[in-house]
Design a protein around this motif. Sequence first.
Motif, PDB file in Angstrom:
ATOM      1  N   CYS A 324       0.974  -1.178   0.015  1.00  0.00           N
ATOM      2  CA  CYS A 324      -0.434  -0.079  -0.203  1.00  0.00           C
ATOM      3  C   CYS A 324       0.859   1.086  -0.021  1.00  0.00           C
ATOM      4  O   CYS A 324       1.557   1.635   0.580  1.00  0.00           O
ATOM      5  N   PRO A 325       0.258   1.691  -1.043  1.00  0.00           N
ATOM      6  CA  PRO A 325       1.230   3.898  -0.817  1.00  0.00           C
ATOM      7  C   PRO A 325       0.727   4.580   0.666  1.00  0.00           C
ATOM      8  O   PRO A 325      -0.008   4.018   1.141  1.00  0.00           O
ATOM      9  N   SER A 326       1.495   5.095   0.919  1.00  0.00           N
ATOM     10  CA  SER A 326       1.357   5.958   2.088  1.00  0.00           C
ATOM     11  C   SER A 326       0.334   6.481   2.221  1.00  0.00           C
ATOM     12  O   SER A 326      -0.837   6.778   3.305  1.00  0.00           O
ATOM     13  N   SER A 327      -0.114   7.045   1.221  1.00  0.00           N
ATOM     14  CA  SER A 327      -1.848   7.648   0.990  1.00  0.00           C
ATOM     15  C   SER A 327      -2.782   6.637   1.922  1.00  0.00           C
ATOM     16  O   SER A 327      -4.088   7.533   1.704  1.00  0.00           O
ATOM     17  N   THR A 328      -2.747   5.807   0.539  1.00  0.00           N
ATOM     18  CA  THR A 328      -3.876   4.435   1.267  1.00  0.00           C
ATOM     19  C   THR A 328      -3.598   4.534   2.764  1.00  0.00           C
ATOM     20  O   THR A 328      -4.673   3.731   3.838  1.00  0.00           O
ATOM     21  N   GLY A 333      -9.426   2.360   6.597  1.00  0.00           N
ATOM     22  CA  GLY A 333     -10.311   1.862   7.888  1.00  0.00           C
ATOM     23  C   GLY A 333     -11.136   3.415   7.849  1.00  0.00           C
ATOM     24  O   GLY A 333     -12.323   3.664   8.771  1.00  0.00           O
ATOM     25  N   ALA A 334     -11.193   3.885   6.911  1.00  0.00           N
ATOM     26  CA  ALA A 334     -12.220   5.491   6.796  1.00  0.00           C
ATOM     27  C   ALA A 334     -13.098   5.103   5.158  1.00  0.00           C
ATOM     28  O   ALA A 334     -12.787   6.027   4.600  1.00  0.00           O
ATOM     29  N   TYR A 351      -7.728  10.456   8.366  1.00  0.00           N
ATOM     30  CA  TYR A 351      -6.734   9.566   8.937  1.00  0.00           C
ATOM     31  C   TYR A 351      -7.967   8.826   8.722  1.00  0.00           C
ATOM     32  O   TYR A 351      -8.925   8.598   9.453  1.00  0.00           O
ATOM     33  N   GLY A 352      -7.700   7.425   9.073  1.00  0.00           N
ATOM     34  CA  GLY A 352      -8.133   5.880   9.872  1.00  0.00           C
ATOM     35  C   GLY A 352      -8.058   5.044  10.964  1.00  0.00           C
ATOM     36  O   GLY A 352      -8.285   6.212  11.728  1.00  0.00           O
ATOM     37  N   ALA A 376       1.844   8.385   8.319  1.00  0.00           N
ATOM     38  CA  ALA A 376       1.620   7.041   7.494  1.00  0.00           C
ATOM     39  C   ALA A 376       3.251   6.755   6.315  1.00  0.00           C
ATOM     40  O   ALA A 376       2.594   5.300   5.853  1.00  0.00           O
ATOM     41  N   ASN A 377       3.392   8.062   6.178  1.00  0.00           N
ATOM     42  CA  ASN A 377       4.288   7.591   5.729  1.00  0.00           C
ATOM     43  C   ASN A 377       5.258   6.979   6.484  1.00  0.00           C
ATOM     44  O   ASN A 377       6.213   5.988   5.674  1.00  0.00           O
TER      45      ASN A 377
END
Length: 540
Positions: A324-328, A333-334, A351-352, A376-377
């Motif tokens: 998964c990329p950091s944006s995903t 979860g959201a 955020y999720g 996330a990154n």
Amino acid sequence: MALYLLYESASGYALFLAHGIDEIGQNTEAVRSSVLDLNRFGKVVKLVAFHPFDSALDALNQANAVSEGLMTEELRNFLALNLPKIKEGKKPKFSVGVSEPKIGSHIFEETKIPCQSNEFVLELQRGVRLHFDRFIKDLKSGDLEKAQLGLGHSYSRAKVKFNVNRVDNMVIQAIFLLDTLDKDVNSFSMRVREWYSWHFPELVKIVNDNYLYAKVAKFVDDKSQLSEDKIPALAEIIGDEDKAKEIVEAAKASMGQDLSPIDLINVQQFAQRVINLSEYRKKLYDYLVTKMNDIAPNLAALIGEVVGARLISHAGSLTNLAKCPSSTLQILGAEKALFRALKTRGNTPKYGLIFHSSFIGRASTKNKGRMARYLANKCSIASRIDCFSEASSTIFGEKLREQVEERLDFYDKGVAPRKNLDVMKAAIENTQNKSGVVTEDDVEKNVENTEVSAKKSKKKKSKGMTAVNGEAMDVEEPKAVTNGLTSEEPAIEKKRKDADAEQDGTKKKKKKSKDANGEDFQTASEVKKKKKKSKIESDD
């Protein structure tokens, strides 16, 4: 141009010739319809050669090579023996149809035999696969199925490197069970409180914790029998002697109704079940922590065991999370909020699941989105290190956590954080020092760094030896004492040198006075006298 078909079966390599096919009128639909009929298909495709594998191990090696797009020596000899020879300087009048484009390109690079892989070839390959046992006369019924089954099992075992300690499925099941237990323990504790409150309602306000309430309810049982002799035992359960005394005093003046012995037995049994569930929940949490430290130590060190396990569970596996990329990963979860925002053209979620991390809570309201993106990154980096590194360690996770802490300080206080490159270099050095392995590349890098630093120091020295106008200055540091001056230059001499440099910048000729050591000096009074003389001469 003739078309040969290379088919890799579980029992060996086979080469077919597809003749009577007009290249201009190649119709995939016509081939697809004629594949099912062996009489029609057998007139178009004929077997040229078949090379069986020597053993099951040989079949596995050949299958591995084909899946990786490599041509083995056995396949090279088979093609060279059965295909028409290509004359030097002339184009081949045939091509080989293969199912995998990778192995086709490798065959062309090695042998210069043209290969093709398109829909037409794939349909012909499908027909060959369907009627393969009819083409090979020596094959008995069931032999091909056994070979396919055996090769499939051995190929799967070889491809999947099974490591018992790094099975992320256990983490997924553990976090699901942990969430379910939290809900169940909560609801059961509320039921114990409501049930026992008919008998002892004052206990709810004294003991707030669900686990302690269940233990106290089981210990007290009948409030009428509670006396001061039981205060030490109550203090051991609660951990506070004052509360134990308060419970005894409240039991004496309680407004609750009396319960029959059978009702009290049921309350005790249910309280015991709640106690057992709570203790099992603690053991399950410890198990989850140990499994996360084995499977994803860097992710656990960065964001915590529970949040990391929830991310792995939601993604499906650690490998899926690493992909998964950091944006995903940021909005994992959201999904409902994301698609609702896209549908209504509103603001997308920031955020999720990572919202449960302490870093997001510590950030200010305006910086929560920025903090979620940065976190996330770092989580994406940590999950990839955990997934694809062979040796497990928490060094990278700890360094990434330090980076997140520095970013928080940067948002709150404006303290500049370290660069990611420097942090990663420090982490790699720590891992190498921990393992005690120093590679040749590291030695070469260190040598290059020392050479670069030496060059820079030389450049700085050469710059320091040049004057302001680019001409070299001869500076001699006198070691002996001359005219009462030590080897260090006093402030007066520095001022005189500065005046000389300014006068040189005006590009005017000036006379210089030499001292005992041969250094050129010019005092400020002489400069003023020269200025006055030049003014008088200009007036005349």
